[in-house]
Every structure is written in C-alpha cells, then in structure tokens.
Motif scaffolding. Structure first.
Motif, short mmCIF file in Angstrom:
data_model
loop_
_atom_site.label_atom_id
_atom_site.label_comp_id
_atom_site.label_asym_id
_atom_site.label_seq_id
_atom_site.Cartn_x
_atom_site.Cartn_y
_atom_site.Cartn_z
N TYR A 295 -12.37 -22.58 -3.67
CA TYR A 295 -12.91 -21.58 -2.75
C TYR A 295 -13.04 -20.22 -3.44
CZ TYR A 295 -13.18 -24.21 1.61
OH TYR A 295 -13.56 -25.08 2.60
N THR A 296 -12.03 -19.87 -4.21
CA THR A 296 -12.08 -18.60 -4.94
C THR A 296 -13.22 -18.61 -5.95
OG1 THR A 296 -9.70 -18.30 -4.69
CG2 THR A 296 -10.76 -17.03 -6.43
N ALA A 297 -13.40 -19.72 -6.63
CA ALA A 297 -14.49 -19.84 -7.60
C ALA A 297 -15.85 -19.71 -6.91
CB ALA A 297 -14.39 -21.17 -8.36
N VAL A 298 -15.98 -20.35 -5.74
CA VAL A 298 -17.24 -20.25 -4.98
C VAL A 298 -17.45 -18.81 -4.53
CG1 VAL A 298 -18.39 -20.90 -2.83
CG2 VAL A 298 -17.34 -22.65 -4.25
N ARG A 299 -16.40 -18.19 -4.01
CA ARG A 299 -16.52 -16.79 -3.56
C ARG A 299 -16.98 -15.89 -4.70
NH1 ARG A 299 -11.24 -14.23 -2.95
NH2 ARG A 299 -11.71 -13.67 -5.08
N TYR B 203 -12.60 -36.53 -11.51
CA TYR B 203 -13.66 -35.51 -11.31
C TYR B 203 -14.57 -35.93 -10.15
CZ TYR B 203 -17.96 -32.88 -12.08
OH TYR B 203 -19.06 -32.11 -11.91
N THR B 204 -14.97 -37.18 -10.11
CA THR B 204 -15.84 -37.69 -9.05
C THR B 204 -15.16 -37.57 -7.69
OG1 THR B 204 -16.85 -39.24 -10.61
CG2 THR B 204 -17.16 -39.71 -8.27
N ILE B 205 -13.89 -37.87 -7.63
CA ILE B 205 -13.14 -37.75 -6.37
C ILE B 205 -13.10 -36.29 -5.91
CG2 ILE B 205 -10.85 -37.97 -5.30
CD1 ILE B 205 -10.47 -40.52 -7.07
N ILE B 206 -12.82 -35.38 -6.84
CA ILE B 206 -12.80 -33.94 -6.51
C ILE B 206 -14.17 -33.51 -6.00
CG2 ILE B 206 -12.59 -31.60 -7.48
CD1 ILE B 206 -10.47 -32.81 -9.44
N TYR B 207 -15.19 -33.94 -6.71
CA TYR B 207 -16.56 -33.58 -6.34
C TYR B 207 -16.88 -34.07 -4.92
CZ TYR B 207 -21.68 -33.19 -6.67
OH TYR B 207 -22.98 -32.87 -6.45
N ASN B 208 -16.62 -35.34 -4.68
CA ASN B 208 -16.92 -35.93 -3.36
C ASN B 208 -16.06 -35.32 -2.25
OD1 ASN B 208 -18.91 -37.61 -4.40
ND2 ASN B 208 -17.48 -39.28 -4.77
N LYS B 209 -14.84 -34.97 -2.57
CA LYS B 209 -13.92 -34.42 -1.57
C LYS B 209 -14.28 -32.99 -1.17
CE LYS B 209 -8.94 -33.76 -0.88
NZ LYS B 209 -7.61 -33.94 -1.49
N TYR B 210 -14.76 -32.19 -2.13
CA TYR B 210 -14.95 -30.76 -1.87
C TYR B 210 -16.40 -30.28 -1.83
CZ TYR B 210 -9.95 -30.14 -2.28
OH TYR B 210 -8.61 -30.20 -2.07
N PHE B 211 -17.33 -31.06 -2.32
CA PHE B 211 -18.70 -30.55 -2.42
C PHE B 211 -19.26 -30.08 -1.08
CE2 PHE B 211 -23.29 -30.62 -2.44
CZ PHE B 211 -23.60 -29.96 -3.61
N ASP B 212 -19.21 -30.93 -0.06
CA ASP B 212 -19.83 -30.60 1.23
C ASP B 212 -19.24 -29.34 1.85
OD1 ASP B 212 -21.56 -32.74 1.00
OD2 ASP B 212 -20.32 -34.08 2.23
N VAL B 213 -17.94 -29.24 1.88
CA VAL B 213 -17.30 -28.09 2.51
C VAL B 213 -17.56 -26.81 1.70
CG1 VAL B 213 -15.02 -28.38 1.46
CG2 VAL B 213 -15.23 -27.34 3.72
N LEU B 214 -17.58 -26.92 0.38
CA LEU B 214 -17.88 -25.76 -0.46
C LEU B 214 -19.35 -25.36 -0.33
CD1 LEU B 214 -15.84 -26.66 -3.66
CD2 LEU B 214 -15.29 -24.90 -1.96
N TYR B 215 -20.20 -26.37 -0.20
CA TYR B 215 -21.63 -26.09 -0.01
C TYR B 215 -21.85 -25.30 1.28
CZ TYR B 215 -26.49 -26.71 1.29
OH TYR B 215 -27.78 -26.46 1.70
#
Length: 188
Positions: A78-82, A24-36
């Motif tokens: 990305y779909t979830a963010v959208r 979970y931490t790896i996913i968070y760190n990998k995607y948070f900035d770009v999704l933000y």
C-alpha cells in the motif's frame, strides 16, 4: 512450496527472496485487485492505475533479493502504491505546467520569429537554386513562375515552341527539387 496451506505473508516474503516464482504469483493474485482499486480511486484512470501496478510488481520481482519489509506485506505494498500514485500526480502537474507554459509561449508569438527566419532561409535557398539554373532554363522558369505567363505566352515571347517551354520548366523543377533537397538537408 506446498499448495496444501496458504503461506503467511512473512513466508511469502521469504520464499520470494529465495527466487520462488510461485510465491510471487500468489502475492500478485492476492494483492493486485485491491491495490488496483486503491490506485484507481486516486488516479481515476484505468490504464494509469494498471501501468502503476505492473511497474510495482515488476520492481517487487526485480528487487526481491534486497527487499527490506519492516511492516506487513500489505502495508509495504500500500505504501509503495501510495508513493507511486504521488509520483504520477506530481509528474502530471509538471507536465500540465509545461504544456501551459508552452501554450503561452506559442500564443505570445515567439514562434512567429522562428517561422519568419526559416521562411527567409528557404526563400534564399530557392533563389540560389534558381540562380544556378542554365541561362535559358532560368529565363523560361522566371517567366513562368515569377511573371505568371502561360506556356504559350512564353513560347511567343522567346520565339520557341510550347513543347520546349514545357520541357525547360519540367527540367528546371527536377533540378531545383534535387538541389533544394540537398541544400535543405545540409542546412538543417
């Protein structure tokens, strides 16, 4: 989980489903900035974008055991963010319409009726409280508040001392505060 090699997104999903907090931490760190950045570009509000992402990642963790990801992890996120951005925008539109409607309602004066009714009710409560005062106290209070006479004028008219006038008015106010407080509490 081993840290020697970076796991693939598919491996991360499987590890996440098996309650692996590190995945979970790896996913968070990998995607948070770009999704933000993606959310911020759509919302133009830093706090709203952060809240949205925190909610998304909290849901990801809470629903980890029942996750069904038919595409890639990045596509899923990305779909979830959208979808969340669309929800926020929709909510903002509803909120904006509500505020405009409320503003129009206020501008048209519908609140005046409500205030008028409440004012009449309060006046009636005050008059009832004054009417329940002892006779001499009520007489002194009426001369002071309704006739606008000074303590000296009241004392001369009623043939009592100014100190007695002052004491009667103070006592009347104490009684009215306590009665009106209870009456207002009961009437609401």
């Amino acid at each position: 989980m081993l840290l020697d090699t970076s796991p693939s997104d598919t491996e991360l999903i499987e590890l996440l489903k098996s309650d692996d907090a590190l995945a979970y931490t790896i996913i968070y760190n990998k995607y948070f900035d770009v999704l933000y950045l993606h959310a911020y570009q759509k919302l133009r509000d830093k706090e709203e974008a952060q809240d949205l992402l925190h909610e998304l990642f909290a849901q990801l963790w809470n629903k980890r055991n029942s996750l069904v990801i038919n595409s890639s992890l990045s596509g899923y996120l990305y779909t979830a963010v959208r979808n969340k951005v669309l929800d926020v925008i929709s909510h903002q539109e509803v909120e904006s319409k509500y505020i405009k409607s409320l503003q129009g309602y206020i501008e048209q004066g519908y609140c005046i009726t409500d205030h008028s009714i409440r004012e009449k009710q309060l006046s009636a409560l005050i008059e009832s409280g004054i009417a329940s005062l002892p006779t001499k106290m009520r007489e002194v209070f009426d001369l002071s508040r309704k006739e606008k006479l000074s303590h000296k004028e009241i004392a001369a008219q009623l043939n009592i001392s100014e100190q007695t006038v002052k004491k009667q008015i103070n006592n009347a106010l104490k009684i009215l505060r306590s009665k009106l407080g209870m009456m207002l509490f009961v009437s609401l």
